[in-house]
Design an enzyme around this catalytic site. Structure first.
Site, PDB file in Angstrom:
ATOM      1  N   GLY A 218       0.821  -1.198   0.000  1.00  0.00           N
ATOM      2  CA  GLY A 218       0.000   0.000   0.000  1.00  0.00           C
ATOM      3  C   GLY A 218       0.860   1.255   0.000  1.00  0.00           C
ATOM      4  O   GLY A 218       0.382   2.348   0.291  1.00  0.00           O
ATOM      5  N   TYR A 302      -8.217   3.041 -14.269  1.00  0.00           N
ATOM      6  CA  TYR A 302      -8.173   3.563 -12.903  1.00  0.00           C
ATOM      7  C   TYR A 302      -8.201   5.076 -12.832  1.00  0.00           C
ATOM      8  O   TYR A 302      -8.172   5.632 -11.742  1.00  0.00           O
ATOM      9  CB  TYR A 302      -6.889   3.094 -12.191  1.00  0.00           C
ATOM     10  CG  TYR A 302      -6.738   1.613 -12.086  1.00  0.00           C
ATOM     11  CD1 TYR A 302      -7.673   0.847 -11.391  1.00  0.00           C
ATOM     12  CD2 TYR A 302      -5.658   0.963 -12.662  1.00  0.00           C
ATOM     13  CE1 TYR A 302      -7.526  -0.523 -11.289  1.00  0.00           C
ATOM     14  CE2 TYR A 302      -5.506  -0.411 -12.560  1.00  0.00           C
ATOM     15  CZ  TYR A 302      -6.447  -1.145 -11.875  1.00  0.00           C
ATOM     16  OH  TYR A 302      -6.308  -2.492 -11.774  1.00  0.00           O
ATOM     17  N   CYS A 328      -9.809   1.678 -31.724  1.00  0.00           N
ATOM     18  CA  CYS A 328     -11.097   2.165 -32.208  1.00  0.00           C
ATOM     19  C   CYS A 328     -12.123   2.176 -31.095  1.00  0.00           C
ATOM     20  O   CYS A 328     -13.074   1.389 -31.069  1.00  0.00           O
ATOM     21  CB  CYS A 328     -11.540   1.347 -33.408  1.00  0.00           C
ATOM     22  SG  CYS A 328     -10.466   1.696 -34.798  1.00  0.00           S
TER      23      CYS A 328
END
Ligand SMILES: *Cc1c(COP(=O)(O)O)cnc(C)c1O
Length: 402
Positions: A218, A302, A328
């Site tokens: 983290g 994200y 595309c």
């Protein structure tokens, strides 16, 4: 690494291409181990899912790093790289008991995060030591934004289920040798992390045979010069002290484990692309590069904001560009980003491209996945070839459709 080194790599090997700076990976590893130098038995286990090239694993293993893995295949890659099974921890979520059994056969430490699986596993393999992953449910100041291990997360065994967990352990006589948490949130408030750690310490007291406490990861890394990051030094000072005290209470010197992915490799990675065209519409100037979310999906998946630098014109006048790909579908890497003036053929460099970038690449639009280069002792080493058209179709079977 200098801009010229990146340019010469793009000239030699072409683009798009991923480049990793070995020296930066090593210095991040050192930064983390130095911060915890007060802990006698620190074990850093690199999270393979961030970037699984065997050369990267070898570099980290040579520094003393073990591995954190989430699939049988990641375990196999680690073994292929020469990492010893006892240096690997396997932390799956929602996999079959069959896969867990295959990993046990390989001699790897198992980490279980589900009471159902724990019970089945304990009944069949009471002698195999198991680590348990808990969910500490810490909510700092009642603000869910800075919570770690939120209540409805699919990960970990809730600490509220500890009595049930203990009953399973007692009934099966299984051996719990580690307690683990990985909250997945960025550690920015160190006191919040320390509160979660207290819950891990508390849980650990219920088990008498522990060898290690695993605090997961983290660690937040900066995405640019003014971005914030986890204060590793402060975390190291505070947690080391608390950990050493806990070991005294517990009556045994335990190992302290971390499983960083992003922290070790994010900043060491550069993704180089070439500008195919600069397209001015009524409101926007688009720079279109020879890549898309097939190679680099984090901004779209994200919303992560990767700094983009024009290596071909580093001191040019800065202008605002929306950098897009050739897929595309809308594939915007950055909207209205300030970049020095771009012309067709320029090389754009995406920063923080080490973690979760190549490893999330796909063949969407039937494009090939790019090459990877390691910058090591001032030389560029090709560590993965670009795919070929043959790779793209090799598993397709032409069925008899008559
Ligand atoms: C993904 C993962 C990590 C690594 O997380 P980073 O944010 O990349 O440091 C560590 N442990 C486990 C169990 C993970 O799933």
């Amino acid at each position: 690494m200098k801009i010229d080194d990146l340019i010469s790599i793009s000239q030699k090997f072409g683009s798009p291409i991923y480049v990793y700076d070995a020296a930066l990976i090593k210095s991040q590893y050192k930064k983390l181990s130095d911060a915890f130098s007060a802990v006698e038995n620190l074990h850093i286990k690199y999270a393979v899912k961030a970037l699984s090239n065997i050369n990267i694993i070898k570099i980290l293993n040579s520094l003393g790093s073990g591995l954190d893995t989430v699939s049988l295949q990641e375990v196999l890659i680690g073994l292929e790289a020469g990492v010893k099974p006892n240096e690997i921890i396997y932390t799956p979520n929602g996999v079959s008991l069959d896969e867990i059994e295959q990993v046990v056969e390989l001699g790897v430490q198992i980490n279980i995060d589900n009471l159902d699986v724990l019970e089945q596993f304990g009944a069949q393999y009471p002698k195999v030591p198991v680590c348990i992953r808990i969910n500490p449910h810490i909510m700092a100041g009642g603000n869910s934004k800075i919570s770690v291990g939120h209540i409805d997360s699919k990960f970990g065994i809730s600490i509220h289920q500890l009595p049930h967990l203990l009953r399973i352990v007692k009934n099966t006589k299984m051996n719990i040798n580690g307690v683990h948490m990985h909250t997945g949130s960025d550690i920015l408030d160190i006191d919040v992390f320390l509160q979660a750690a207290e819950i891990l310490f508390d849980t650990a007291k219920s088990f008498s045979n522990l060898e290690f406490l695993d605090f997961g990861s983290g660690f937040k890394v900066p995405y640019g010069p003014n971005d914030n990051e986890t204060n590793i030094k402060e975390l190291g000072e505070k947690l080391s002290k608390r950990f050493n005290n806990f070991c005294l209470e517990y009556g045994k010197k335990l190992n302290l484990t971390f499983e960083p992915g992003k922290f070790l490799v994010s900043q060491a990675g550069y993704f180089l692309t070439t500008v195919n065209s600069v397209k001015q519409t009524t409101s926007t100037v688009f720079a279109q590069v020879n890549s898309g979310f097939n190679h680099f999906i984090r901004p779209m998946l994200y919303g992560s904001k990767h700094r983009i630098e024009n290596l071909s014109n580093p001191s040019g006048r800065e202008r605002f560009y929306t950098v897009v790909g050739y897929i595309c579908e809308t594939d915007t890497f950055a909207s209205n980003a300030k970049i020095s003036e771009i012309s067709e053929g320029d090389i754009l460099c995406f920063h923080n491209a080490g973690a979760y970038c190549f490893n999330m690449a796909s063949n969407y639009n039937s494009r090939l996945r790019p090459a990877e280069v390691l910058w090591h002792n001032n030389t560029a080493k090709l560590i993965r070839k670009e795919e070929t058209f043959k790779d793209l179709i090799k598993n397709q079977i032409i069925a008899d459709l008559d």
